[in-house]
Design a protein around this motif. Structure first.
Motif, PDB file in Angstrom:
ATOM      1  N   GLU A   1       6.298   1.268   8.434  1.00 35.56           N
ATOM      2  CA  GLU A   1       4.972   1.567   9.178  1.00 35.56           C
ATOM      3  C   GLU A   1       5.103   0.856  10.767  1.00 35.56           C
ATOM      4  OE1 GLU A   1       1.688   0.478   6.762  1.00 35.56           O
ATOM      5  OE2 GLU A   1       2.712   0.994   4.905  1.00 35.56           O
TER       6      GLU A   1
ATOM      7  N   ASP B   1       5.917  -2.485   4.637  1.00 31.31           N
ATOM      8  CA  ASP B   1       4.889  -2.697   3.807  1.00 31.31           C
ATOM      9  C   ASP B   1       5.629  -2.964   2.334  1.00 31.31           C
ATOM     10  OD1 ASP B   1       2.913  -2.765   1.931  1.00 31.31           O
ATOM     11  OD2 ASP B   1       1.869  -0.966   2.511  1.00 31.31           O
TER      12      ASP B   1
ATOM     13  N   LYS C   1       0.739  -5.797  -3.525  1.00 33.30           N
ATOM     14  CA  LYS C   1       0.769  -5.624  -1.987  1.00 33.30           C
ATOM     15  C   LYS C   1       1.043  -6.942  -1.389  1.00 33.30           C
ATOM     16  CE  LYS C   1       0.504  -1.240  -1.105  1.00 33.30           C
ATOM     17  NZ  LYS C   1       1.597  -0.417  -0.232  1.00 33.30           N
TER      18      LYS C   1
ATOM     19  N   PHE D   1      -6.500  -2.417   2.696  1.00 34.47           N
ATOM     20  CA  PHE D   1      -6.161  -3.596   2.033  1.00 34.47           C
ATOM     21  C   PHE D   1      -5.529  -4.616   2.958  1.00 34.47           C
ATOM     22  CE2 PHE D   1      -2.676  -0.961   1.611  1.00 34.47           C
ATOM     23  CZ  PHE D   1      -1.394  -1.479   1.860  1.00 34.47           C
TER      24      PHE D   1
ATOM     25  N   ILE E   1      -3.591  -0.007   6.224  1.00 37.04           N
ATOM     26  CA  ILE E   1      -4.441   1.258   5.759  1.00 37.04           C
ATOM     27  C   ILE E   1      -3.382   1.971   4.842  1.00 37.04           C
ATOM     28  CG2 ILE E   1      -3.388   2.608   7.883  1.00 37.04           C
ATOM     29  CD1 ILE E   1      -5.989   4.143   7.661  1.00 37.04           C
TER      30      ILE E   1
ATOM     31  N   GLU F   1       8.139   0.721   2.456  1.00 36.36           N
ATOM     32  CA  GLU F   1       7.115   1.496   3.275  1.00 36.36           C
ATOM     33  C   GLU F   1       7.209   1.222   4.735  1.00 36.36           C
ATOM     34  OE1 GLU F   1       3.103   1.509   1.762  1.00 36.36           O
ATOM     35  OE2 GLU F   1       3.689   2.218  -0.230  1.00 36.36           O
TER      36      GLU F   1
HETATM   37 MN    MN Z   1       1.691   0.981   3.372  1.00 29.27          MN
END
Ligand code: MN
Length: 228
Positions: free
Chosen positions: A81, A110, A131, A53, A30, A79
């Protein structure tokens, strides 16, 4: 039955307290799930419409293995998470029923080619190259939900070379885990083996070759590795 080429390896994660591993099917993510992070990216949170995604399952880096610095980018961002792992299938799950799908929890990065993401945003292109690249999802061992204590006060944080870069409590999430599972399951049939990256708090920044990182979902899971 035999395959005409060798079948791909099954990506998997270790499970805390078990000799058995968790097989990974899909990796859902998310975006913009912490307001301060959305702001630092110059975006706003759409509370009515969570943005998703995917990464390929074989982008997951397990067992604290080294993470190679990816090609093409000069701005690789972390990132941190919380990662939710599912052990059951479902479509159109009500938030109140979402917990029954959860196997356990981990923590992951991420990883993002931020320069390529900015180009994609500017051109209205998809985010895959930003990504979903190889090795873009280092994840810790999973803590089974039967033993994990995860609530709004649970701390999620990331240190790089011993310096705190990102820290939040899970209560800061815009869409909590039951809402994420409900929304995702209206778009995709979720299945056992799925991982969900639940969004990152503010403080995203660049990683360099040689950086050591320590990601923690405090009291639940942690991951130490380095960029090479
Ligand atoms: Mn992220």
């Amino acid at each position: 039955m035999t395959y005409i080429i060798a079948p791909p390896a099954q990506p998997s994660l270790p499970v805390i307290g078990s000799d058995q591993r968790f097989p990974i099917r899909r990796v859902f993510c998310i975006g913009r799930n912490y307001a301060e992070h959305a702001r630092e990216m110059g975006a706003s949170v759409d509370k009515a419409a969570p943005m998703f995604f995917c990464k390929p399952a074989d982008a997951v880096v397990s067992d604290g293995a080294d993470v190679p610095y990816p090609s093409v980018t000069t701005d690789l961002h972390h990132e941190v998470e919380m990662v939710v792992a599912l052990a059951a299938a479902g479509s159109n799950i009500a938030p109140a029923d979402a917990a029954s799908l959860i196997f356990g929890y981990g923590v992951g990065l991420d990883l993002t080619r931020r320069d390529l993401q900015a180009q994609a945003k500017a051109k209205g292109h998809p985010w895959d190259v930003a990504k979903a690249f190889d090795h873009s999802a280092p994840v810790s061992a999973l803590c089974p939900a039967t033993t994990a204590h995860v609530d709004a006060g649970t701390v999620l944080r990331l240190s790089v070379n011993g310096e705190l870069r990102q820290q939040t409590t899970l209560g800061e999430m815009v869409h909590a885990v039951p809402q994420i599972i409900a929304a995702l399951s209206s778009l995709f049939e979720l299945k056992a083996g799925d991982l969900i990256f639940t969004g990152t708090p503010a403080g995203v920044a660049a990683l360099q070759r040689g950086d050591r990182f320590h990601a923690e979902l405090v009291g639940v899971a942690e991951l130490e590795s380095r960029i090479v």
